[in-house]
Write a protein that holds these residues in place. Structure first.
Motif, PDB file in Angstrom:
ATOM      1  N   SER A 163     -13.693  19.764 -16.235  1.00 32.61           N
ATOM      2  CA  SER A 163     -12.914  19.671 -15.005  1.00 32.61           C
ATOM      3  C   SER A 163     -12.311  21.013 -14.687  1.00 32.61           C
ATOM      4  CB  SER A 163     -11.821  18.611 -15.146  1.00 32.61           C
ATOM      5  OG  SER A 163     -10.950  18.976 -16.183  1.00 32.61           O
TER       6      SER A 163
ATOM      7  N   THR B 169       0.804  -1.216   0.000  1.00 34.91           N
ATOM      8  CA  THR B 169       0.000   0.000   0.000  1.00 34.91           C
ATOM      9  C   THR B 169       0.838   1.267   0.000  1.00 34.91           C
ATOM     10  OG1 THR B 169      -0.148  -0.023   2.412  1.00 34.91           O
ATOM     11  CG2 THR B 169      -1.912  -1.121   1.182  1.00 34.91           C
TER      12      THR B 169
ATOM     13  N   ARG C  72      -3.707   3.991  -4.435  1.00 35.87           N
ATOM     14  CA  ARG C  72      -4.328   5.317  -4.430  1.00 35.87           C
ATOM     15  C   ARG C  72      -5.800   5.153  -4.089  1.00 35.87           C
ATOM     16  NH1 ARG C  72      -1.765   5.468  -9.484  1.00 35.87           N
ATOM     17  NH2 ARG C  72       0.246   6.502  -9.367  1.00 35.87           N
ATOM     18  N   LEU C  73      -6.187   5.664  -2.950  1.00 31.10           N
ATOM     19  CA  LEU C  73      -7.587   5.625  -2.565  1.00 31.10           C
ATOM     20  C   LEU C  73      -8.196   6.974  -2.890  1.00 31.10           C
ATOM     21  CD1 LEU C  73      -7.330   3.852   0.883  1.00 31.10           C
ATOM     22  CD2 LEU C  73      -7.907   2.860  -1.317  1.00 31.10           C
ATOM     23  N   ARG C  74      -8.996   7.016  -3.892  1.00 28.78           N
ATOM     24  CA  ARG C  74      -9.634   8.261  -4.312  1.00 28.78           C
ATOM     25  C   ARG C  74     -11.137   8.057  -4.299  1.00 28.78           C
ATOM     26  NH1 ARG C  74      -5.578  10.963  -3.228  1.00 28.78           N
ATOM     27  NH2 ARG C  74      -3.887  11.140  -4.709  1.00 28.78           N
ATOM     28  N   ARG C  75     -11.826   9.000  -3.717  1.00 31.29           N
ATOM     29  CA  ARG C  75     -13.275   8.947  -3.706  1.00 31.29           C
ATOM     30  C   ARG C  75     -13.783   9.478  -5.036  1.00 31.29           C
ATOM     31  NH1 ARG C  75     -15.560  12.048   1.067  1.00 31.29           N
ATOM     32  NH2 ARG C  75     -14.785  10.237   2.156  1.00 31.29           N
ATOM     33  N   ARG C  76     -14.714   8.746  -5.624  1.00 32.60           N
ATOM     34  CA  ARG C  76     -15.304   9.214  -6.876  1.00 32.60           C
ATOM     35  C   ARG C  76     -16.291  10.311  -6.564  1.00 32.60           C
ATOM     36  NH1 ARG C  76     -15.649   6.106 -11.913  1.00 32.60           N
ATOM     37  NH2 ARG C  76     -17.412   7.477 -12.200  1.00 32.60           N
ATOM     38  N   HIS C  77     -16.195  11.391  -7.292  1.00 28.38           N
ATOM     39  CA  HIS C  77     -17.132  12.492  -7.134  1.00 28.38           C
ATOM     40  C   HIS C  77     -18.196  12.364  -8.208  1.00 28.38           C
ATOM     41  CE1 HIS C  77     -14.743  14.502  -4.120  1.00 28.38           C
ATOM     42  NE2 HIS C  77     -13.674  14.250  -4.846  1.00 28.38           N
TER      43      HIS C  77
END
Length: 143
Positions: free
Chosen positions: A142, A64, A100-105
């Motif tokens: 974007s 990680t 990479r933990l990215r929250r989807r918007h």
């Protein structure tokens, strides 16, 4: 194989001057490359030792940790002090990367019960005269 290595391999048969002229490199560059070969070999050996430490730190984190955290782990365990850019370069070379933990918007939630807008022009965007058909496009840009 780089050009200097080619000159090194064929210099007995054709000569350094002729090979450098043909390959378009300066003779001083070839001699500098040859003079610095031991330093390059030492750096490569040091990078291989560091790669083993990086693999261990990455494996201990269950794959990680990225370069910044691996660098912090290497600094915490002591030994040679390393730069995060060097760790990132070596991780790229050996094919390691962190998670990479990215929250989807989600910008729009469509209402399934809503009535769809009708296609009044029938997908025909050609107009016989100016100001007879108007078409708009809503595009999420974007920022």
């Amino acid at each position: 194989m780089n050009r200097c290595q080619f000159v090194e391999d064929h210099q007995r048969r054709f000569g350094v001057k002729r090979l450098c002229d043909i390959l378009g490199i300066a003779r001083s560059s070839f001699y500098y490359w040859r003079r610095t070969a031991p330093a390059r070999a030492a750096r490569q050996a040091a990078d291989e030792r560091l790669a083993a430490r990086i693999r261990k730190a990455h494996r201990d984190s269950d794959g990680t940790y990225g370069a910044p955290r691996v660098t912090a782990e290497l600094r915490d365990e002591g030994g040679q002090n390393v730069n995060h850019k060097r760790v990132a370069r070596i991780m790229r070379a050996i094919g390691l990367q962190g998670v990479r933990l990215r929250r989807r918007h989600r910008t729009t939630v469509p209402d399934v019960a809503a009535v769809k807008a009708p296609d009044l022009i029938g997908r025909d965007f050609t107009a016989e005269a100016p100001n007879t058909k108007y078409v708009g496009d809503i595009t999420c840009l974007s920022v």
